[in-house]
Scaffold this motif. Structure first.
Motif, short mmCIF file in Angstrom:
data_model
loop_
_atom_site.label_atom_id
_atom_site.label_comp_id
_atom_site.label_asym_id
_atom_site.label_seq_id
_atom_site.Cartn_x
_atom_site.Cartn_y
_atom_site.Cartn_z
N THR A 148 0.82 -1.23 0.00
CA THR A 148 0.00 0.00 0.00
C THR A 148 0.85 1.27 0.00
OG1 THR A 148 -0.34 0.34 2.40
CG2 THR A 148 -1.83 -1.20 1.27
N GLY A 149 2.18 1.13 0.00
CA GLY A 149 3.05 2.30 -0.04
C GLY A 149 3.16 2.87 -1.45
N GLN A 150 3.85 4.01 -1.57
CA GLN A 150 3.95 4.73 -2.83
C GLN A 150 5.39 4.84 -3.31
OE1 GLN A 150 2.21 8.49 -1.57
NE2 GLN A 150 0.39 8.08 -2.79
N LEU A 151 5.57 4.67 -4.61
CA LEU A 151 6.81 5.05 -5.30
C LEU A 151 6.46 6.28 -6.12
CD1 LEU A 151 9.70 4.67 -6.34
CD2 LEU A 151 8.79 3.06 -8.03
N ILE A 152 7.09 7.41 -5.80
CA ILE A 152 6.82 8.67 -6.49
C ILE A 152 8.09 9.07 -7.23
CG2 ILE A 152 6.17 11.10 -6.24
CD1 ILE A 152 4.71 10.36 -3.67
N LEU A 153 8.00 9.11 -8.55
CA LEU A 153 9.15 9.45 -9.38
C LEU A 153 8.73 10.49 -10.40
CD1 LEU A 153 8.64 7.82 -12.30
CD2 LEU A 153 9.12 5.89 -10.81
N THR A 154 9.71 11.13 -11.01
CA THR A 154 9.39 12.21 -11.94
C THR A 154 9.92 11.93 -13.35
OG1 THR A 154 11.37 13.50 -11.41
CG2 THR A 154 9.41 13.91 -10.08
N ASP A 155 9.09 12.27 -14.30
CA ASP A 155 9.44 12.25 -15.72
C ASP A 155 8.29 12.92 -16.44
OD1 ASP A 155 10.60 11.69 -18.24
OD2 ASP A 155 11.37 9.77 -17.53
N GLU A 156 8.36 12.97 -17.75
CA GLU A 156 7.23 13.46 -18.52
C GLU A 156 6.19 12.35 -18.68
OE1 GLU A 156 9.76 16.70 -21.20
OE2 GLU A 156 8.86 14.96 -22.17
N ASP A 157 4.98 12.73 -19.03
CA ASP A 157 3.92 11.75 -19.30
C ASP A 157 3.82 11.61 -20.81
OD1 ASP A 157 1.81 10.02 -18.98
OD2 ASP A 157 0.31 11.60 -18.71
N GLU A 199 7.30 19.88 -19.01
CA GLU A 199 6.32 18.80 -19.13
C GLU A 199 6.55 17.71 -18.09
OE1 GLU A 199 5.64 17.41 -23.16
OE2 GLU A 199 6.60 19.22 -23.95
N VAL A 200 7.50 17.92 -17.20
CA VAL A 200 7.82 16.93 -16.18
C VAL A 200 6.80 17.02 -15.05
CG1 VAL A 200 9.57 16.17 -14.51
CG2 VAL A 200 10.27 17.04 -16.76
N GLY A 201 6.54 15.89 -14.44
CA GLY A 201 5.64 15.85 -13.29
C GLY A 201 5.88 14.59 -12.47
N PHE A 202 5.03 14.40 -11.48
CA PHE A 202 5.15 13.28 -10.55
C PHE A 202 4.29 12.11 -11.03
CE2 PHE A 202 6.01 17.02 -7.95
CZ PHE A 202 7.14 16.65 -7.25
N HIS A 203 4.94 10.97 -11.24
CA HIS A 203 4.25 9.71 -11.46
C HIS A 203 4.13 9.01 -10.12
CE1 HIS A 203 4.15 9.51 -15.87
NE2 HIS A 203 5.36 10.06 -15.87
N VAL A 204 2.92 8.60 -9.76
CA VAL A 204 2.69 7.91 -8.49
C VAL A 204 2.34 6.45 -8.78
CG1 VAL A 204 1.37 7.84 -6.35
CG2 VAL A 204 1.86 10.05 -7.45
N PHE A 205 3.11 5.55 -8.22
CA PHE A 205 2.84 4.12 -8.28
C PHE A 205 2.56 3.62 -6.87
CE2 PHE A 205 5.12 4.87 -12.17
CZ PHE A 205 4.59 3.97 -13.08
N THR A 206 1.51 2.82 -6.72
CA THR A 206 1.09 2.32 -5.42
C THR A 206 1.22 0.79 -5.41
OG1 THR A 206 -0.49 4.12 -5.18
CG2 THR A 206 -0.79 2.23 -3.73
N ARG A 207 1.86 0.28 -4.35
CA ARG A 207 2.02 -1.18 -4.26
C ARG A 207 0.70 -1.82 -3.85
NH1 ARG A 207 5.60 -4.85 -4.61
NH2 ARG A 207 7.42 -3.49 -4.62
N THR A 208 0.23 -2.72 -4.69
CA THR A 208 -1.03 -3.40 -4.42
C THR A 208 -0.84 -4.87 -4.04
OG1 THR A 208 -1.27 -3.94 -6.78
CG2 THR A 208 -2.28 -1.87 -5.99
N ARG A 209 0.35 -5.37 -4.23
CA ARG A 209 0.62 -6.76 -3.84
C ARG A 209 2.13 -6.96 -3.64
NH1 ARG A 209 2.72 -9.26 -8.34
NH2 ARG A 209 2.14 -8.34 -10.36
#
Length: 209
Positions: A148-157, A199-209
């Motif tokens: 349920t934790g987050q990996l927050i990294l930056t790049d363009e979308d 155009e860079v921003g925060f990508h948020v990934f959430t651990r679900t398993r």
């Protein structure tokens, strides 16, 4: 991290130190203040206010530079580990103090006996031009995120790669998802910096398993 990448990082740190900590060498001091404030405000809204003195969030700032984001998170009551491959950046971060625990390490080499609630990697991964190096760094950071934790990294979308210069390669969002989703992290949000033409921003990934 290659010698060329490390050399670029040390040079960038020296240039940025003349303007604002962890800033952008293409901006003056006023521009860097705004750039930093916008990124920090967005980051804090993503991390949220979920800590208390009895149970702070455990945060890792990977590629922390001179530690400005790490110190801000510590001031919010979070328990922060931070590391960077640049010895010069780590020395300046330690000199500034402010609460985080600092160390020198590569993105693919940091180990922890416990998982983190939040793992951050801000404006670093798109400077890794070598795909295997980028992949190894990303997979290691993913391994440090708790359920349920987050990996927050930056790049363009982006839908395709874009190389801006000799030190910057923006990869498509699909490339990040292809690396992280098999590891149990789901892409839950992209939030742009909203700074000038960036155009860079925060990508948020959430651990679900």
């Amino acid at each position: 991290m290659t010698d060329a990448t490390l050399g670029y990082g040390d040079t960038r740190d020296r240039e940025q130190h003349e303007l604002a900590p962890d800033g952008h060498p293409g901006l003056d001091r006023a521009g860097n203040e705004l750039y930093h404030a916008l990124r920090l405000g967005t980051l804090l809204s993503l991390v949220g206010d979920l800590s208390s003195p009895a149970a702070p969030l455990f945060v890792l700032d990977a590629g922390c530079g001179e530690g400005s984001f790490a110190r801000a998170l510590a001031r919010c009551g979070h328990q922060v580990d931070a590391f960077d491959a640049s010895e010069e950046a780590v020395e300046r971060a330690r000199a500034a103090g402010g609460g985080p625990h600092y160390a020198r390490a590569r993105l693919d080499a940091w180990r922890s006996p416990w998982p983190y609630d939040v793992v951050l990697c801000i404006d670093v991964l798109f400077h890794l031009l070598d795909d295997p190096e980028w992949s190894a760094a990303l997979r290691n950071l993913a391994s440090l995120v708790r359920l349920t934790g987050q990996l927050i990294l930056t790049d363009e979308d982006r839908t395709g790669p874009r190389k801006r210069d000799d030190h910057t390669l923006h990869r498509p969002t699909a490339a990040y998802r292809a690396e992280l989703e098999p590891l149990g992290l789901r892409h839950t949000e992209f939030r742009p910096y909203g700074f000038r033409e960036s155009e860079v921003g925060f990508h948020v990934f959430t651990r679900t398993r």
